[in-house]
Motif scaffolding. Structure first.
Motif, PDB file in Angstrom:
ATOM      1  N   UNK A 176       0.827  -1.189   0.000  1.00 20.85           N
ATOM      2  CA  UNK A 176       0.000   0.000   0.000  1.00 20.85           C
ATOM      3  C   UNK A 176       0.865   1.244   0.000  1.00 20.85           C
ATOM      4  N   UNK A 177       0.236   2.395   0.043  1.00 17.18           N
ATOM      5  CA  UNK A 177       0.994   3.654   0.018  1.00 17.18           C
ATOM      6  C   UNK A 177       1.679   3.881   1.363  1.00 17.18           C
ATOM      7  N   UNK A 178       2.899   4.432   1.290  1.00 18.90           N
ATOM      8  CA  UNK A 178       3.622   4.797   2.504  1.00 18.90           C
ATOM      9  C   UNK A 178       4.185   3.639   3.295  1.00 18.90           C
ATOM     10  N   UNK A 179       4.419   2.500   2.658  1.00 19.12           N
ATOM     11  CA  UNK A 179       4.924   1.330   3.375  1.00 19.12           C
ATOM     12  C   UNK A 179       6.419   1.109   3.129  1.00 19.12           C
ATOM     13  N   UNK A 180       7.021   1.878   2.224  1.00 19.50           N
ATOM     14  CA  UNK A 180       8.467   1.804   2.037  1.00 19.50           C
ATOM     15  C   UNK A 180       8.934   1.192   0.738  1.00 19.50           C
ATOM     16  N   UNK A 181       8.077   1.219  -0.301  1.00 23.41           N
ATOM     17  CA  UNK A 181       8.484   0.642  -1.589  1.00 23.41           C
ATOM     18  C   UNK A 181       9.657   1.391  -2.200  1.00 23.41           C
ATOM     19  N   UNK A 182       9.548   2.720  -2.279  1.00 16.41           N
ATOM     20  CA  UNK A 182      10.602   3.510  -2.930  1.00 16.41           C
ATOM     21  C   UNK A 182      11.912   3.429  -2.157  1.00 16.41           C
ATOM     22  N   UNK A 183      11.832   3.411  -0.830  1.00 20.56           N
ATOM     23  CA  UNK A 183      13.042   3.313  -0.019  1.00 20.56           C
ATOM     24  C   UNK A 183      13.725   1.967  -0.227  1.00 20.56           C
ATOM     25  N   UNK A 184      12.930   0.905  -0.328  1.00 19.81           N
ATOM     26  CA  UNK A 184      13.502  -0.417  -0.592  1.00 19.81           C
ATOM     27  C   UNK A 184      14.157  -0.458  -1.966  1.00 19.81           C
ATOM     28  N   UNK A 185      13.530   0.178  -2.970  1.00 18.37           N
ATOM     29  CA  UNK A 185      14.131   0.232  -4.302  1.00 18.37           C
ATOM     30  C   UNK A 185      15.485   0.929  -4.266  1.00 18.37           C
ATOM     31  N   UNK A 318       7.109  -2.157  -8.696  1.00 14.94           N
ATOM     32  CA  UNK A 318       6.280  -1.948  -7.518  1.00 14.94           C
ATOM     33  C   UNK A 318       4.814  -1.920  -7.940  1.00 14.94           C
ATOM     34  N   UNK A 319       3.972  -2.488  -7.101  1.00 17.57           N
ATOM     35  CA  UNK A 319       2.538  -2.541  -7.347  1.00 17.57           C
ATOM     36  C   UNK A 319       1.847  -1.886  -6.156  1.00 17.57           C
ATOM     37  N   UNK A 320       1.204  -0.755  -6.399  1.00 22.42           N
ATOM     38  CA  UNK A 320       0.520  -0.005  -5.348  1.00 22.42           C
ATOM     39  C   UNK A 320      -0.881  -0.581  -5.197  1.00 22.42           C
ATOM     40  N   UNK A 321      -1.080  -1.400  -4.180  1.00 18.59           N
ATOM     41  CA  UNK A 321      -2.380  -2.051  -4.003  1.00 18.59           C
ATOM     42  C   UNK A 321      -3.363  -1.057  -3.390  1.00 18.59           C
ATOM     43  N   UNK A 322      -4.529  -0.937  -4.000  1.00 17.03           N
ATOM     44  CA  UNK A 322      -5.525   0.032  -3.551  1.00 17.03           C
ATOM     45  C   UNK A 322      -6.201  -0.459  -2.280  1.00 17.03           C
ATOM     46  N   UNK A 323      -6.190   0.382  -1.246  1.00 15.42           N
ATOM     47  CA  UNK A 323      -6.822   0.025   0.010  1.00 15.42           C
ATOM     48  C   UNK A 323      -6.219  -1.209   0.651  1.00 15.42           C
ATOM     49  N   UNK A 324      -4.915  -1.458   0.393  1.00 11.89           N
ATOM     50  CA  UNK A 324      -4.223  -2.648   0.913  1.00 11.89           C
ATOM     51  C   UNK A 324      -4.907  -3.948   0.487  1.00 11.89           C
ATOM     52  N   UNK A 325      -5.635  -3.898  -0.628  1.00 16.03           N
ATOM     53  CA  UNK A 325      -6.301  -5.079  -1.169  1.00 16.03           C
ATOM     54  C   UNK A 325      -5.372  -5.724  -2.191  1.00 16.03           C
ATOM     55  N   UNK A 326      -4.749  -6.839  -1.820  1.00 15.85           N
ATOM     56  CA  UNK A 326      -3.775  -7.478  -2.695  1.00 15.85           C
ATOM     57  C   UNK A 326      -4.427  -8.295  -3.802  1.00 15.85           C
ATOM     58  N   UNK A 327      -5.758  -8.323  -3.844  1.00 13.88           N
ATOM     59  CA  UNK A 327      -6.461  -9.046  -4.896  1.00 13.88           C
ATOM     60  C   UNK A 327      -7.206  -8.118  -5.850  1.00 13.88           C
ATOM     61  N   UNK A 328      -6.909  -6.810  -5.791  1.00 15.85           N
ATOM     62  CA  UNK A 328      -7.555  -5.890  -6.735  1.00 15.85           C
ATOM     63  C   UNK A 328      -7.007  -6.160  -8.143  1.00 15.85           C
ATOM     64  N   UNK A 329      -7.684  -5.702  -9.208  1.00 10.72           N
ATOM     65  CA  UNK A 329      -7.385  -6.167 -10.578  1.00 10.72           C
ATOM     66  C   UNK A 329      -5.940  -5.996 -11.028  1.00 10.72           C
ATOM     67  N   UNK A 330      -5.327  -4.844 -10.773  1.00  7.84           N
ATOM     68  CA  UNK A 330      -3.964  -4.617 -11.256  1.00  7.84           C
ATOM     69  C   UNK A 330      -2.985  -5.515 -10.512  1.00  7.84           C
TER      70      UNK A 330
END
Length: 449
Positions: A176-185, A318-330
């Motif tokens: 989700x947003x703000x969890x540290x994806x860019x920092x990990x990259x 990176x895949x930004x899951x909407x609403x922390x829903x890991x099963x959303x379409x994208x």
């Protein structure tokens, strides 16, 4: 009787390239006009062009580039690669006769480009040392690809041991947003042993771009890196093109036989840009408002990474899951295409655990091909211990678990501090793989004892 000049004589007076330029200059210029502008599209009459070609729209002070996205019998539908401000009905339109071209080559290392491949870092123009190629490229045939058999190290202990990546693998980072994806990259970019790094920042906040370049990458990180940036305020077509520009640059390095690490943040914002383009072109919305072209674009983009006849592109998306829903379409579509996934959780991030990798929910589909059997056995044993501890965590928290009930859980509880120290890693720290594997082995062997 008219004499016909040869294409090239013995003295080289008429080389083919010179004749081609002369023919292009002598060709009559056909000019059309803008007949309408609605939303993100322009309607153009009087010009013949193919889908994907560029046209130039004269707005008075500047020429606006637009790409043909749909054609009719007498009309083109174009999407601008810039602001529509100043465009009016009757504005002259000139076809360029070619698609978008981007620079490739070693001269791009250390440079920052915009979504169309133009330098935006204030450096010298890209004249010498680069070649200009069409953005469209052929995806390597499945049978021409070499197998993924060599590991690519990231310098991140949790990834190199428990979610190992191979050269030519495509791995998704889901969060989700703000969890540290860019920092990990950024941590991966500094710690990887790849020959070249290509980073695509798609739909990023403008404030974060310079911070990412100066603080997370730094001068040392930029030396072997090409960065392509399209911020969130750019037109959707520019954001979409930026993903393909970064991939095309990586492809050129792969064709030279290099091992390239392609990092894209994020594939979700690329899909959102394609959604805007598709809806503006008249596509019907389908799953959660995404038109069919989105789900056609994703495999087209993601399959370009991987191994080739020589060299490789290891893709991290990176895949930004909407609403922390890991099963959303994208997220669901990306997971089905990629060769593994790394899951970052908000629960770990909010406790200060970095990187916030949920190891038990993350998997690499090529792990057994790039890791020796003994090391794989150690990694599986650590996962087994963590899984056993997860199953009884609630009982432990309420004091209902009795020591001795499960020997595996008792062993796991004894090494919890060691596992936690192993999985936590400061952002500025990079651990060589031999050191990381030795650390993991000490934990597992100590637990077995």
């Amino acid at each position: 009787m008219t004499a016909i000049l040869p294409a090239s004589g013995p003295s080289g007076l008429f080389p083919p390239a010179l004749l081609a330029r002369a023919r292009a200059a002598a060709r009559p210029q056909v000019t059309g006009v803008v007949t309408g502008a609605m939303g993100l599209t322009l309607s153009v009459d009087g010009v013949a062009a193919a889908v994907g070609d560029l046209v130039e729209v004269a707005t008075g002070e500047r020429d606006l580039l637009a790409e043909v996205v749909a054609v009719g019998r007498d009309r083109l539908t174009c999407m601008p690669l810039g602001s529509l401000a100043g465009v009016h009905a009757g504005a002259p339109v000139r076809p360029t006769g070619r698609p978008l071209q981007v620079p490739v080559g070693a001269a791009l290392l250390g440079r920052v480009l915009d979504g169309l491949g133009r330098p935006v870092d204030g450096g010298p123009p890209l004249d010498a040392g680069v070649a200009w190629v069409d953005l469209a490229s052929e995806t390597p045939h499945a049978l021409s690809r070499t197998r993924v058999a060599e590991p690519l190290t990231f310098g991140v202990r949790a990834l190199d041991t428990l979610v190992p990546c191979g050269k030519g693998q495509r791995l998704g980072i889901f969060a989700g947003s703000g969890v540290g994806k860019s920092t990990l990259l950024a941590q991966i970019t500094r710690g990887t042993d790849a020959d070249v790094r290509v980073i695509g920042l798609i739909g990023e906040r403008g404030r974060e771009v310079r911070e990412f370049l100066e603080e997370n990458l730094g001068a040392e990180g930029m030396a072997r890196t090409v960065v392509v940036v399209a911020t969130s305020d750019e037109p959707p077509l520019v954001r979409l093109k930026a993903a393909f520009v970064a991939t095309r640059i990586a492809e050129a390095f792969r064709d030279e036989g290099r091992d390239v690490l392609l990092l894209m943040d994020s594939i979700t914002r690329t899909a959102m840009a394609q959604r805007e383009v598709g809806l503006s072109a008249g596509e019907p919305p389908a799953t959660r408002g995404y038109p069919p072209s989105v789900f056609a674009m994703m495999p087209t983009l993601l399959e370009k990474a991987g191994t080739g006849a020589a060299g490789s592109i290891t893709g991290l998306y990176t895949v930004l899951v909407e609403g922390d829903d890991h099963n959303e379409p994208i997220a669901d579509t990306a997971r089905s295409i990629l060769d593994g996934h790394v899951v970052l959780t908000r629960k770990l991030a909010t406790t200060g655990h970095f990187p916030a990798i949920d190891v038990l929910e993350s998997i690499s589909r090529v792990a057994s091909a790039v890791v020796p059997p003994q090391q794989m056995a150690d990694a599986r044993e650590l996962r087994r211990l963590m899984g056993a501890l997860r199953d009884v965590r609630e009982l432990i928290e309420i004091g209902a678990y009795q020591p001795g009930s499960d020997p595996l859980v008792d062993r796991a509880r004894a090494v919890v501090p060691a596992i936690d120290a192993f999985l936590r890693q400061p952002v500025e720290e990079s651990t060589p793989p031999p050191e990381a594997w030795a650390w993991l082995q000490r934990i597992v062997r100590g637990a077995v004892a």
